[in-house]
Design an enzyme around this catalytic site. Structure first.
Site, PDB file in Angstrom:
ATOM      1  N   LEU A   1       0.790  -1.029  -0.055  1.00 58.66           N
ATOM      2  CA  LEU A   1      -0.037  -0.045   0.080  1.00 58.66           C
ATOM      3  C   LEU A   1       0.776   1.169   0.298  1.00 58.66           C
ATOM      4  CD1 LEU A   1      -2.654  -0.865   2.830  1.00 58.66           C
ATOM      5  CD2 LEU A   1      -3.050  -0.563   0.263  1.00 58.66           C
ATOM      6  N   GLY A   2       1.936   1.088   0.574  1.00 53.94           N
ATOM      7  CA  GLY A   2       2.982   2.431   0.590  1.00 53.94           C
ATOM      8  C   GLY A   2       4.309   1.758   1.131  1.00 53.94           C
TER       9      GLY A   2
ATOM     10  N   GLY B   1       7.847   3.773   3.017  1.00 52.39           N
ATOM     11  CA  GLY B   1       8.781   5.134   3.526  1.00 52.39           C
ATOM     12  C   GLY B   1       9.928   4.759   4.234  1.00 52.39           C
ATOM     13  N   GLY B   2      10.587   5.738   5.038  1.00 53.36           N
ATOM     14  CA  GLY B   2      11.891   5.483   5.345  1.00 53.36           C
ATOM     15  C   GLY B   2      12.360   3.994   5.980  1.00 53.36           C
ATOM     16  N   PHE B   3      11.479   3.491   6.897  1.00 51.21           N
ATOM     17  CA  PHE B   3      11.874   2.378   7.481  1.00 51.21           C
ATOM     18  C   PHE B   3      10.645   1.217   7.290  1.00 51.21           C
ATOM     19  CE2 PHE B   3      14.281   5.653   9.521  1.00 51.21           C
ATOM     20  CZ  PHE B   3      15.627   5.230   9.276  1.00 51.21           C
ATOM     21  N   GLY B   4       9.631   1.861   6.949  1.00 50.15           N
ATOM     22  CA  GLY B   4       8.415   0.904   6.950  1.00 50.15           C
ATOM     23  C   GLY B   4       8.007   0.605   5.690  1.00 50.15           C
TER      24      GLY B   4
ATOM     25  N   ASP C   1       3.856  14.634  12.634  1.00 50.81           N
ATOM     26  CA  ASP C   1       3.923  14.534  11.326  1.00 50.81           C
ATOM     27  C   ASP C   1       2.775  14.414  10.658  1.00 50.81           C
ATOM     28  OD1 ASP C   1       5.747  14.227   9.261  1.00 50.81           O
ATOM     29  OD2 ASP C   1       5.861  12.334   9.213  1.00 50.81           O
TER      30      ASP C   1
ATOM     31  N   VAL D   1       4.139  -0.763   4.145  1.00 49.98           N
ATOM     32  CA  VAL D   1       2.718  -1.087   4.334  1.00 49.98           C
ATOM     33  C   VAL D   1       2.004  -2.000   3.161  1.00 49.98           C
ATOM     34  CG1 VAL D   1       0.512  -0.124   4.952  1.00 49.98           C
ATOM     35  CG2 VAL D   1       2.508   1.048   5.686  1.00 49.98           C
TER      36      VAL D   1
HETATM   37  P1  ATP Z   1       7.655   6.238   8.400  1.00 46.14           P
HETATM   38  O1  ATP Z   1       7.309   7.469   8.481  1.00 46.14           O
HETATM   39  O2  ATP Z   1       7.801   5.268   9.724  1.00 46.14           O
HETATM   40  O3  ATP Z   1       9.063   5.538   7.742  1.00 46.14           O
HETATM   41  P2  ATP Z   1       5.645   5.448   6.211  1.00 46.14           P
HETATM   42  O4  ATP Z   1       5.472   7.063   6.049  1.00 46.14           O
HETATM   43  O5  ATP Z   1       6.238   4.704   5.706  1.00 46.14           O
HETATM   44  O6  ATP Z   1       6.561   5.450   7.799  1.00 46.14           O
HETATM   45  P3  ATP Z   1       2.898   5.256   6.811  1.00 46.14           P
HETATM   46  O7  ATP Z   1       2.802   6.717   6.841  1.00 46.14           O
HETATM   47  O8  ATP Z   1       2.366   4.751   7.962  1.00 46.14           O
HETATM   48  O9  ATP Z   1       4.384   5.035   6.807  1.00 46.14           O
HETATM   49  O10 ATP Z   1       2.172   4.502   5.501  1.00 46.14           O
HETATM   50  C1  ATP Z   1       2.830   4.911   4.237  1.00 46.14           C
HETATM   51  C2  ATP Z   1       1.641   4.718   3.246  1.00 46.14           C
HETATM   52  O11 ATP Z   1       0.868   3.506   3.401  1.00 46.14           O
HETATM   53  C3  ATP Z   1       0.457   5.960   3.611  1.00 46.14           C
HETATM   54  O12 ATP Z   1       0.960   7.073   3.114  1.00 46.14           O
HETATM   55  C4  ATP Z   1      -0.838   5.286   3.088  1.00 46.14           C
HETATM   56  O13 ATP Z   1      -0.637   5.603   1.712  1.00 46.14           O
HETATM   57  C5  ATP Z   1      -0.499   3.806   3.260  1.00 46.14           C
HETATM   58  N1  ATP Z   1      -1.010   3.497   4.703  1.00 46.14           N
HETATM   59  C6  ATP Z   1      -0.498   3.405   5.689  1.00 46.14           C
HETATM   60  N2  ATP Z   1      -1.395   2.803   6.776  1.00 46.14           N
HETATM   61  C7  ATP Z   1      -2.355   2.636   6.183  1.00 46.14           C
HETATM   62  C8  ATP Z   1      -3.815   1.919   6.779  1.00 46.14           C
HETATM   63  N3  ATP Z   1      -4.075   1.904   7.707  1.00 46.14           N
HETATM   64  N4  ATP Z   1      -4.684   1.725   5.795  1.00 46.14           N
HETATM   65  C9  ATP Z   1      -4.515   2.108   4.324  1.00 46.14           C
HETATM   66  N5  ATP Z   1      -3.373   2.687   3.655  1.00 46.14           N
HETATM   67  C10 ATP Z   1      -2.429   2.842   4.701  1.00 46.14           C
HETATM   68 MG    MG Z   2       3.875   8.259   6.602  1.00 51.62          MG
END
Ligand code: ATP
Ligand code: MG
Length: 339
Positions: free
Chosen positions: A74-75, A77-80, A201, A82
């Site tokens: 779904l997405g 980011g830096g360390f995650g 954030d 989804v």
């Molecule tokens: P981090 O900042 O820890 O590196 P991240 O920015 O990678 O994290 P998230 O912002 O939690 O992680 O998720 C990245 C993308 O995944 C979001 O912008 C969104 O598009 C999708 N996403 C995250 N959580 C959900 C959710 N609960 N339901 C649907 N889509 C989600």
């Molecule tokens: Mg995010």
């Protein structure tokens, strides 16, 4: 006749040339699409590899894998990363966030949990503690491992983050949509602070909108901290939303920084870009306006984007601003529907 033959020959020749050119063009197109689909395959393979790498540490008795299925990404980011997922027990759609631990991953103690939890897990739990607030994403389950942690989150459906929502609406949103999104986001920010969580954030990417009901949810507590009344001397979050007092003096207060980030968010939704120094200067002098925006809207922006934190509209007062005092038009299902 000769001429005609000649002409005919030329025609045939040019016909042959045309056919050859067409074949050449067709071959190029085919190889282009092949190359393209190869890239696509490679991309998919990359994502597959990534997923394998992300889940490499799992064992056959892995709790998450025995309770959830993992689907598309779904997405990221830096360390995650989804992923979309399903809870095996009842087929509920969920979002599964896999976060790799680094030396900077902090763990903290929170009430009712005997062991320290990764900060992001702890803050998401704290933000949802108490009466249910639909504007804050709920953590349904989690797993903590030495090198990573996994969070199972509710996944509104059908939803998209505000970056995609804005793109679909031509790059910026009208005042009515922004008001509806801001009302929910400010409420989420207030509740987080009341529950001693500083999200830090709040931005377009971290807000999900349900495309059917227009309900908004705040996600991603990965940059957050416990809210305290004393000053913060380090910032973690997105630089475009960083409060000016941190840039100028290296310190800020949680609620005031949150109010600033809400101003940036509101500006970005209305204008389709972040405010420039010139915009901020005009806002400061109460001279900033746009023909399509109401004076109340510009006034609220000016109150949120005040350089001096002590003069900024306080977080708890934002929803009392006149801009929010309009009658909401609702559908039979009690939803504000955006196309
Ligand atoms: P981090 O900042 O820890 O590196 P991240 O920015 O990678 O994290 P998230 O912002 O939690 O992680 O998720 C990245 C993308 O995944 C979001 O912008 C969104 O598009 C999708 N996403 C995250 N959580 C959900 C959710 N609960 N339901 C649907 N889509 C989600
Ligand atoms: Mg995010």
């Amino acid at each position: 006749m000769e001429r005609g033959e000649g002409d005919g020959g030329e025609e045939r020749k040019s016909g042959r040339v045309l056919k050859r050119r067409k074949r050449k063009w067709w071959r190029r197109m085919v190889s282009f699409f092949r190359a393209d689909s190869k890239q696509g395959e490679e991309k998919q393979r990359d994502e597959g590899e990534e997923r394998k790498v992300a889940w490499a540490g799992r064992s056959s008795d892995d709790y998450i894998f025995s309770h959830y299925t993992i689907g598309d990404q779904l997405g990221k980011g830096g360390f995650g990363v989804v992923y979309e997922g399903r809870r095996l027990e009842d087929d509920l759609k969920v979002a599964v966030k896999y976060v790799t631990k680094t030396e900077h991953t902090e763990c903290i103690f929170i009430p009712d949990h005997p062991k320290p939890l990764p900060k992001e897990v702890a803050l998401t739990i704290l933000a949802s503690k108490g009466p249910r607030v639909p504007e804050i994403i709920r953590l349904l389950d989690w797993q903590d491992r030495p090198d990573h942690f996994v969070m199972v989150l509710e996944c509104p459906s059908p939803c998209e983050d505000l970056i995609r929502f804005m793109k679909r609406h031509g790059g910026r949103l009208d005042e009515e949509k922004v008001r509806h999104i801001m009302r929910q986001t400010v409420h989420a920010a207030n509740v987080c602070c009341d529950r001693r969580v500083l999200h830090r954030d709040i931005k377009l990417e971290n807000l999900l909108i349900n495309m059917e009901t227009s309900e908004v949810k705040l996600i991603d507590f990965g940059c957050g901290d416990i809210l305290r009344s004393s000053v913060y001397r380090s910032y973690s979050g997105t630089s475009a939303y960083c409060p000016p007092e941190y840039r100028a003096k290296g310190k800020y207060h949680g609620r005031q920084a949150t109010a600033w980030s809400l101003g940036i968010l509101m500006f970005a939704m209305l204008c389709g870009h972040f405010p420039s120094d010139y915009d901020l200067m005009l806002l400061k002098q109460k001279l900033w306006c746009k023909p399509n925006l109401s004076p109340e809207c510009c006034r609220l922006l000016g109150s949120l984007l005040k350089e001096k934190p002590s003069q900024r509209l306080s977080l708890g007062m934002i929803l009392s601003h006149n801009w929010f005092k309009v009658v909401k038009l609702r559908s039979a299902k009690n939803h504000l529907i955006f196309s």
